[in-house]
Every structure is written in structure tokens, then in C-alpha cells.
Design a protein around this motif. Sequence first.
Motif, PDB file in Angstrom:
ATOM      1  N   THR A   1      12.995 -12.269   1.022  1.00  0.00           N
ATOM      2  CA  THR A   1      11.723 -11.586   0.812  1.00  0.00           C
ATOM      3  C   THR A   1      11.692 -10.329   1.662  1.00  0.00           C
ATOM      4  O   THR A   1      12.016 -10.362   2.836  1.00  0.00           O
ATOM      5  N   GLY A   2      11.288  -9.244   1.018  1.00  0.00           N
ATOM      6  CA  GLY A   2      11.172  -7.975   1.710  1.00  0.00           C
ATOM      7  C   GLY A   2       9.780  -7.404   1.556  1.00  0.00           C
ATOM      8  O   GLY A   2       9.030  -7.770   0.649  1.00  0.00           O
ATOM      9  N   SER A   3       9.455  -6.503   2.452  1.00  0.00           N
ATOM     10  CA  SER A   3       8.171  -5.814   2.419  1.00  0.00           C
ATOM     11  C   SER A   3       8.438  -4.329   2.637  1.00  0.00           C
ATOM     12  O   SER A   3       9.209  -3.952   3.515  1.00  0.00           O
ATOM     13  N   ALA A   4       7.790  -3.494   1.820  1.00  0.00           N
ATOM     14  CA  ALA A   4       8.032  -2.053   1.893  1.00  0.00           C
ATOM     15  C   ALA A   4       6.924  -1.345   2.648  1.00  0.00           C
ATOM     16  O   ALA A   4       5.747  -1.587   2.407  1.00  0.00           O
ATOM     17  N   THR A   5       7.320  -0.469   3.559  1.00  0.00           N
ATOM     18  CA  THR A   5       6.383   0.454   4.184  1.00  0.00           C
ATOM     19  C   THR A   5       6.549   1.787   3.474  1.00  0.00           C
ATOM     20  O   THR A   5       7.561   2.026   2.819  1.00  0.00           O
ATOM     21  N   TYR A   6       5.569   2.655   3.604  1.00  0.00           N
ATOM     22  CA  TYR A   6       5.609   3.905   2.873  1.00  0.00           C
ATOM     23  C   TYR A   6       4.928   5.008   3.652  1.00  0.00           C
ATOM     24  O   TYR A   6       4.122   4.760   4.540  1.00  0.00           O
ATOM     25  N   ASN A   7       5.279   6.228   3.310  1.00  0.00           N
ATOM     26  CA  ASN A   7       4.547   7.379   3.806  1.00  0.00           C
ATOM     27  C   ASN A   7       4.815   8.567   2.894  1.00  0.00           C
ATOM     28  O   ASN A   7       5.659   8.510   2.008  1.00  0.00           O
ATOM     29  N   VAL A   8       4.059   9.614   3.118  1.00  0.00           N
ATOM     30  CA  VAL A   8       4.144  10.828   2.328  1.00  0.00           C
ATOM     31  C   VAL A   8       4.349  11.991   3.290  1.00  0.00           C
ATOM     32  O   VAL A   8       3.740  12.036   4.356  1.00  0.00           O
ATOM     33  N   THR A   9       5.230  12.919   2.902  1.00  0.00           N
ATOM     34  CA  THR A   9       5.361  14.163   3.645  1.00  0.00           C
ATOM     35  C   THR A   9       5.219  15.315   2.668  1.00  0.00           C
ATOM     36  O   THR A   9       5.631  15.173   1.511  1.00  0.00           O
ATOM     37  N   PRO A  10       4.635  16.412   3.068  1.00  0.00           N
ATOM     38  CA  PRO A  10       4.070  16.669   4.384  1.00  0.00           C
ATOM     39  C   PRO A  10       2.879  15.750   4.664  1.00  0.00           C
ATOM     40  O   PRO A  10       2.159  15.345   3.742  1.00  0.00           O
ATOM     41  N   ALA A  11       2.702  15.426   5.923  1.00  0.00           N
ATOM     42  CA  ALA A  11       1.692  14.442   6.327  1.00  0.00           C
ATOM     43  C   ALA A  11       0.289  14.811   5.854  1.00  0.00           C
ATOM     44  O   ALA A  11      -0.487  13.933   5.480  1.00  0.00           O
ATOM     45  N   GLN A  12      -0.041  16.099   5.845  1.00  0.00           N
ATOM     46  CA  GLN A  12      -1.392  16.496   5.454  1.00  0.00           C
ATOM     47  C   GLN A  12      -1.669  16.225   3.970  1.00  0.00           C
ATOM     48  O   GLN A  12      -2.817  16.205   3.535  1.00  0.00           O
ATOM     49  N   ALA A  13      -0.625  15.977   3.174  1.00  0.00           N
ATOM     50  CA  ALA A  13      -0.817  15.647   1.755  1.00  0.00           C
ATOM     51  C   ALA A  13      -1.160  14.173   1.551  1.00  0.00           C
ATOM     52  O   ALA A  13      -1.594  13.786   0.468  1.00  0.00           O
ATOM     53  N   GLY A  14      -0.991  13.344   2.590  1.00  0.00           N
ATOM     54  CA  GLY A  14      -1.233  11.908   2.466  1.00  0.00           C
ATOM     55  C   GLY A  14      -2.621  11.553   1.979  1.00  0.00           C
ATOM     56  O   GLY A  14      -2.788  10.628   1.178  1.00  0.00           O
TER      57      GLY A  14
ATOM     58  N   THR B   1      -2.740   9.223  -3.981  1.00  0.00           N
ATOM     59  CA  THR B   1      -3.436   7.950  -4.182  1.00  0.00           C
ATOM     60  C   THR B   1      -2.617   7.026  -5.067  1.00  0.00           C
ATOM     61  O   THR B   1      -2.178   7.420  -6.149  1.00  0.00           O
ATOM     62  N   LYS B   2      -2.431   5.803  -4.593  1.00  0.00           N
ATOM     63  CA  LYS B   2      -1.710   4.792  -5.369  1.00  0.00           C
ATOM     64  C   LYS B   2      -2.717   3.878  -6.059  1.00  0.00           C
ATOM     65  O   LYS B   2      -3.653   3.392  -5.435  1.00  0.00           O
ATOM     66  N   ILE B   3      -2.493   3.652  -7.335  1.00  0.00           N
ATOM     67  CA  ILE B   3      -3.323   2.735  -8.108  1.00  0.00           C
ATOM     68  C   ILE B   3      -2.694   1.345  -8.079  1.00  0.00           C
ATOM     69  O   ILE B   3      -3.375   0.343  -7.912  1.00  0.00           O
ATOM     70  N   GLN B   4      -1.383   1.305  -8.237  1.00  0.00           N
ATOM     71  CA  GLN B   4      -0.639   0.043  -8.195  1.00  0.00           C
ATOM     72  C   GLN B   4       0.707   0.321  -7.538  1.00  0.00           C
ATOM     73  O   GLN B   4       1.310   1.369  -7.785  1.00  0.00           O
ATOM     74  N   CYS B   5       1.167  -0.615  -6.706  1.00  0.00           N
ATOM     75  CA  CYS B   5       2.439  -0.384  -6.019  1.00  0.00           C
ATOM     76  C   CYS B   5       3.081  -1.701  -5.604  1.00  0.00           C
ATOM     77  O   CYS B   5       2.400  -2.617  -5.142  1.00  0.00           O
ATOM     78  N   PHE B   6       4.392  -1.763  -5.745  1.00  0.00           N
ATOM     79  CA  PHE B   6       5.155  -2.907  -5.262  1.00  0.00           C
ATOM     80  C   PHE B   6       5.003  -3.071  -3.755  1.00  0.00           C
ATOM     81  O   PHE B   6       5.191  -4.152  -3.212  1.00  0.00           O
ATOM     82  N   CYS B   7       4.620  -2.006  -3.066  1.00  0.00           N
ATOM     83  CA  CYS B   7       4.479  -2.044  -1.611  1.00  0.00           C
ATOM     84  C   CYS B   7       3.209  -2.772  -1.169  1.00  0.00           C
ATOM     85  O   CYS B   7       3.046  -3.058   0.011  1.00  0.00           O
ATOM     86  N   PHE B   8       2.312  -3.086  -2.091  1.00  0.00           N
ATOM     87  CA  PHE B   8       1.079  -3.801  -1.743  1.00  0.00           C
ATOM     88  C   PHE B   8       1.331  -5.284  -1.495  1.00  0.00           C
ATOM     89  O   PHE B   8       0.498  -5.960  -0.902  1.00  0.00           O
TER      90      PHE B   8
ATOM     91  N   THR C   1       6.962  14.386  -0.758  1.00  0.00           N
ATOM     92  CA  THR C   1       7.973  13.334  -0.741  1.00  0.00           C
ATOM     93  C   THR C   1       7.302  11.995  -0.500  1.00  0.00           C
ATOM     94  O   THR C   1       6.593  11.817   0.499  1.00  0.00           O
ATOM     95  N   LEU C   2       7.509  11.073  -1.425  1.00  0.00           N
ATOM     96  CA  LEU C   2       7.035   9.693  -1.297  1.00  0.00           C
ATOM     97  C   LEU C   2       8.223   8.864  -0.841  1.00  0.00           C
ATOM     98  O   LEU C   2       9.232   8.777  -1.546  1.00  0.00           O
ATOM     99  N   SER C   3       8.108   8.283   0.338  1.00  0.00           N
ATOM    100  CA  SER C   3       9.228   7.571   0.948  1.00  0.00           C
ATOM    101  C   SER C   3       8.881   6.109   1.195  1.00  0.00           C
ATOM    102  O   SER C   3       7.781   5.800   1.668  1.00  0.00           O
ATOM    103  N   TYR C   4       9.819   5.234   0.877  1.00  0.00           N
ATOM    104  CA  TYR C   4       9.663   3.795   1.117  1.00  0.00           C
ATOM    105  C   TYR C   4      10.824   3.300   1.966  1.00  0.00           C
ATOM    106  O   TYR C   4      11.951   3.764   1.820  1.00  0.00           O
TER     107      TYR C   4
END
Length: 179
Positions: free
Chosen positions: A104-117, A121-128, A164-167
Motif C-alpha cells: 500500500t502506498g500513499s501519494a503526496t503532491y504539490n504544485v510549482t510555482p508555489a503561488q499557483a497552488g 483545484t482537484k476534483i478527484q485524485c488517487f492521492c486522496f 508543474t503537478l508533482s506526486y
Amino acid sequence: MRITGKAKTVLFLMACLGVMTGLSAASVPLYRLFCQATGLNGTTQRGTQAPGAINDRVRIDFDANVSPKLPWKFAPELKSDTIDVGARDMAFFTATNLSDHPITGSATYNVTPAQAGKYFTKIQCFCFTQQTLKPGETARMPVIFFVDPKIATDPDTRDVQTITLSYTFYPVDSGKAAS
């Protein structure tokens, strides 16, 4: 009964210790809420519906990483995509368990540039949720998202042309070490 100066000091210090313990216990959830509200450090938002496309486009680069402790192969199906700002979009990632046992794995995520975070907006994501893969299993995992049209009017983000959407996937501690 009269409380002495030393007793008052001890009571005061015990009260301070209690307050500090409470603040430290609440700091992680409060920080998470703060990041979600402000987009700090590229934290994305969660939503239910895209507002609708505007006459603006942005390129989304997709990045996938795996902890060295997780024997998975993980990659985006597309390295990048140009999308309509405000429109609902979808991207797929694939993960393969390279081990001989379920993990079992769990994904963390972030967006760059940071101010675009705060505009991503995510509606549905495997990272949830946590993802469990059987030995040798490959899963195709979607993320449904949109970029809020307000990104085009914010002075800090109106010139952003690429996000950039990074997981990163990590093993979920189940009492067993991943091999």
C-alpha cells in the motif's frame, strides 16, 4: 490555604506546559488547513466542479516520483498537456508494484510555482486515498482538476504559463518493511 510564590511559579509553568502541548498537537492540522486555504508551498485546493473555460490556456507538466523504500514504478501517461483555464481536465498516472507481495502506498503532491497552488483545484485524485497494488499489478490512476480563472488576474500569477503537478508515492507503514 495560601499558595506560596514557588507554588504559583510551578502552577504557572504547568499551565504553560499544557498550553504548549495543546498547540503542538494542533499544529499539524492547523498548518494543513492554512496551506489549503492559502495555497502555501504549492498546496492545491479541492473542489467539486470547474467554473468553465475562459479564453486563456496554461501548460501543465506532470512529475512522478517514488520513495526508494517503495518498490513501485510510477509515471504520468503524458509528460505535459496544455489546458483551458477554468475547464475540467483529466490526467492519468500508472503505478506498477515490482515486488512479490501486496503493498500500500500513499501519494503526496504539490504544485510549482508555489503561488499557483491556490488556483490549482482537484476534483478527484488517487492521492486522496491509499492505493494497494498486488504483486506485479499495474493500476491506471486518474486525477481530475481545473485551474481557477482567478489565476489570470492575480498579479503574482498572471504571467504563469506552466504549472508543474508533482506526486511522490511513499509506502504506508503497515508494520512490515517493504522489500
